[in-house]
Design an enzyme around this catalytic site. Structure first.
Site, short mmCIF file in Angstrom:
data_model
loop_
_atom_site.label_atom_id
_atom_site.label_comp_id
_atom_site.label_asym_id
_atom_site.label_seq_id
_atom_site.Cartn_x
_atom_site.Cartn_y
_atom_site.Cartn_z
N SER A 198 0.80 -1.22 0.00
CA SER A 198 0.00 0.00 0.00
C SER A 198 0.84 1.28 0.00
CB SER A 198 -0.97 -0.05 1.17
OG SER A 198 -1.88 1.01 1.10
N HIS A 199 0.69 2.06 1.05
CA HIS A 199 1.34 3.37 1.11
C HIS A 199 2.70 3.30 1.78
CE1 HIS A 199 -1.06 2.25 4.49
NE2 HIS A 199 -0.22 2.92 5.24
N ASP A 211 -2.35 6.57 -3.40
CA ASP A 211 -1.21 5.92 -2.74
C ASP A 211 -0.57 4.85 -3.60
OD1 ASP A 211 -3.21 4.00 -2.57
OD2 ASP A 211 -2.46 3.20 -0.69
N ASP A 268 -0.78 1.62 -4.04
CA ASP A 268 -1.57 0.65 -4.79
C ASP A 268 -2.91 1.22 -5.27
OD1 ASP A 268 -2.49 0.82 -2.18
OD2 ASP A 268 -3.28 -1.22 -2.18
N ASP A 315 -5.57 2.62 -3.79
CA ASP A 315 -6.87 2.54 -3.13
C ASP A 315 -7.16 3.75 -2.25
OD1 ASP A 315 -5.03 1.81 -1.23
OD2 ASP A 315 -6.05 -0.03 -0.61
N ARG A 316 -6.11 4.51 -1.88
CA ARG A 316 -6.36 5.70 -1.06
C ARG A 316 -6.47 6.94 -1.93
NH1 ARG A 316 -2.96 5.43 4.56
NH2 ARG A 316 -3.67 3.35 5.15
N LYS A 331 -11.38 -0.07 -1.22
CA LYS A 331 -11.47 1.37 -1.36
C LYS A 331 -10.87 1.73 -2.72
CE LYS A 331 -7.55 1.63 1.76
NZ LYS A 331 -7.53 1.09 3.11
#
Ligand code: G1P
Ligand code: ZN
Length: 543
Positions: free
Chosen positions: A113-114, A277, A279, A281-282, A376
């Protein structure tokens, strides 16, 4: 082709957290580490034989190596069709979309992710179920159990698949299809968002900056914003995914996306700023001169989603994670729809979405989504904002201020204390839990505790209970402090303290957040004895 059954011994640390197994790259690079975990996942998936599997990742360092291993293991484990994103790239929301669209049994999403990438950064493997969402705890615990007793894994002997070339190849008894990473996702967005209206907005001279932070969303944002919607070239910056995200922290918040923040607060700010982010999703939303907190963004999207074609029939309900501010609840009350409060982590929304109880959901940590997928979705949130901006024909900052005037403002901030000794962090939480019964009625920094508890969630769909999800302290002055430990860190422990205060008076809606929240911060510190346990006088990150 030869299928090898390779003997192995377990690793004791393969327990997935909030979002899959997340560790330092160097941990994943240990021989057999990746293979063990993937085999444990495949052993846990029901109906793998003859099924379709999706594989993709955020392009971070080690992505392609793990994808080649995963492909050969999937072929050896009886999957008959494997869809993999071109160059190994699939954003998390695109993976969710593709799993659902092609009725896959699930998907491996390779991402941390982030978290920073590169050889010294983090890596992660997450399994998403057939509904497109992260595996629930029953599944991840079964994977952990399996990984803890694993004795062999299966892999075929074959040369690497050319991930650069679209199309099908055979791999053992399986068919591997390298698919366009963006196409299916973009098509889904066209069914939800009024692309004509947003195109007209761009043609009218509307200026936007989308910062992809050198992560996976670059190709998606370029294809959709600059391609299909006709935004001027250069609208998307840092649009090339890099294995180390250009050395940056691909977390779209005011601290890590400082270039965007500076631009949006400068004299030549465009009309709208956004980022996503590692990947994809944010999301981060910035109006000229005004950062929109994710909690406010969820509330604003809830209030106006009906302006977009995908939501024109209204919303079934809305959900937010417990630490997210209560702004969305106020909108839900006005709309006459139900608001749900879930534990932190996207997986808790899936049941509500599957059961049709909610249409939108979100978290304070920059995650917003809807029933279109089970993750998300950063770019989707940005597109929905654009649809609303185009329909309301008002500047973004005006939309936010009008929202506060109508509903009141929930001032909000999160303080993170990172890299703590695990024991110190656990002791802090134990101490806090131990004193809960004595807090009501007590005063701290001029605020009186009205009530407190350790959040326990009963899923309204399946009745499952998830206890100990964070300590909530409510103050009589319409303020709240929430304490929990992170479940996504890869070293030590992180304490998150979430603070908010409601302000109904429009004359007090332009105050600095730090000033409004100062008493809540002081009360939270006093109650949890943060400096005593952490040895820190101030948080490491404030968002
Ligand atoms: C963090 C966020 C949480 C989010 C998760 C995955 O988890 O707080 O809202 O769902 O990342 O993106 P945490 O580290 O707090 O457990
Ligand atoms: Zn993410």
């Amino acid at each position: 082709m030869v299928t090898n059954r390779v003997p192995t011994t377990p690793f004791s640390d393969q327990r997935p957290g909030t979002s899959g197994l997340r560790k330092k790259v160097t941990v994943f690079q240990q021989p057999r580490y990746v293979e063990n975990f993937i085999q444990a996942v495949f052993d846990t998936v029901e109906g793998a034989q003859g099924a379709t599997l999706v594989i993709g990742g955020d392009g971070r360092f080690f992505n392609e190596t793990v994808i080649q291993t995963a492909l050969k293991m999937a072929a050896a484990n009886g999957f008959s069709r494997i869809l993999v994103g071109q160059n190994g790239l699939l954003s998390t929301p695109a993976a969710s979309c593709i799993i659902r669209k092609y009725k896959a049994v699930g998907g491996l999403v390779l991402s941390a992710s982030h978290n920073p990438g590169g050889p010294d950064g983090d890596f992660g493997i997450k399994f998403n179920m057939a509904h497109g969402g992260p595996a629930p705890e029953t599944f991840t615990e079964a994977v952990f159990k399996r990984a803890s007793g694993i004795s062999e894994y299966k892999i075929i002997e074959a040369s690497d698949v050319d991930l650069g070339r679209l199309g099908e190849t055979r791999l053992g008894d399986a068919t591997v299809q390298v698919i366009d990473s963006v196409e299916d996702y973009a098509e889904l967005m066209e069914t939800l968002i009024d692309f004509d209206r947003v195109s007209r907005l761009f043609r009218s001279g509307f200026r936007m900056r989308f910062d992809a932070l050198s992560a996976v969303t670059g190709p998606y944002a370029k294809a959709i914003l600059e391609g299909r919607l006709g935004a001027p070239a250069g609208t998307v910056v840092n649009g090339e995914p890099k294995p180390d995200f250009g050395g940056h922290h691909p977390d779209p918040n005011p601290v890590h996306a400082h270039d965007l923040m500076d631009l949006m607060h400068g004299p030549d700010a465009p009309d709208f700023g956004a980022a996503s982010d590692g990947d994809g999703d944010r999301n981060m939303i910035v109006a000229p001169g005004l950062f929109v907190t994710p909690s406010d963004s969820l509330a604003i999207l809830t209030a106006h989603a009906h302006l977009a074609p995908g939501y024109s029939r209204g919303l079934a309900g809305v959900a937010r994670s417990m630490p997210t501010s209560r702004a969305a609840d106020r909108v839900a009350a006005k709309l006459g729809i139900k608001a749900y409060e879930t534990p932190t982590g996207w997986k808790f929304f899936a049941n509500l979405l599957d059961a049709g109880l909610i249409t939108l959901c979100g978290e304070e940590s920059a995650g917003t989504g809807s029933d279109h997928i089970r993750e998300k979705d950063g770019l989707w949130a940005v597109l929905l904002w654009l649809n609303i901006l185009a329909a309301l024909e008002k500047p973004a900052d005006q939309i936010v201020r009008d929202h506060w005037a109508a509903f009141g403002r929930d001032y909000y901030s999160r303080h993170d204390y990172e890299d703590l000794e695990t024991k110190a962090a656990n002791d802090l939480m134990d101490n806090l839990r131990g004193k809960l019964s004595k807090l009501p009625g007590q005063q701290f920094a001029g605020l009186t505790v009205a009530g407190c508890d350790d959040f326990s969630y009963t899923d309204p769909v399946d009745g499952s209970v998830t206890p100990r999800q964070g300590v909530r302290i409510l103050f009589e002055e319409d303020a709240r402090a929430v304490f929990r430990l992170s479940g996504t860190g890869t070293s030590g422990a992180t304490l998150r303290v979430y603070m908010e205060r409601f302000e109904p008076d429009p004359n007090r809606h332009s105050l600095p957040t730090a000033e409004v929240l100062a008493p809540v911060v002081a009360a939270a510190n006093a109650i949890a004895e943060i400096s005593h346990y952490t040895g820190l006088e101030a948080p490491t990150v404030i968002t």
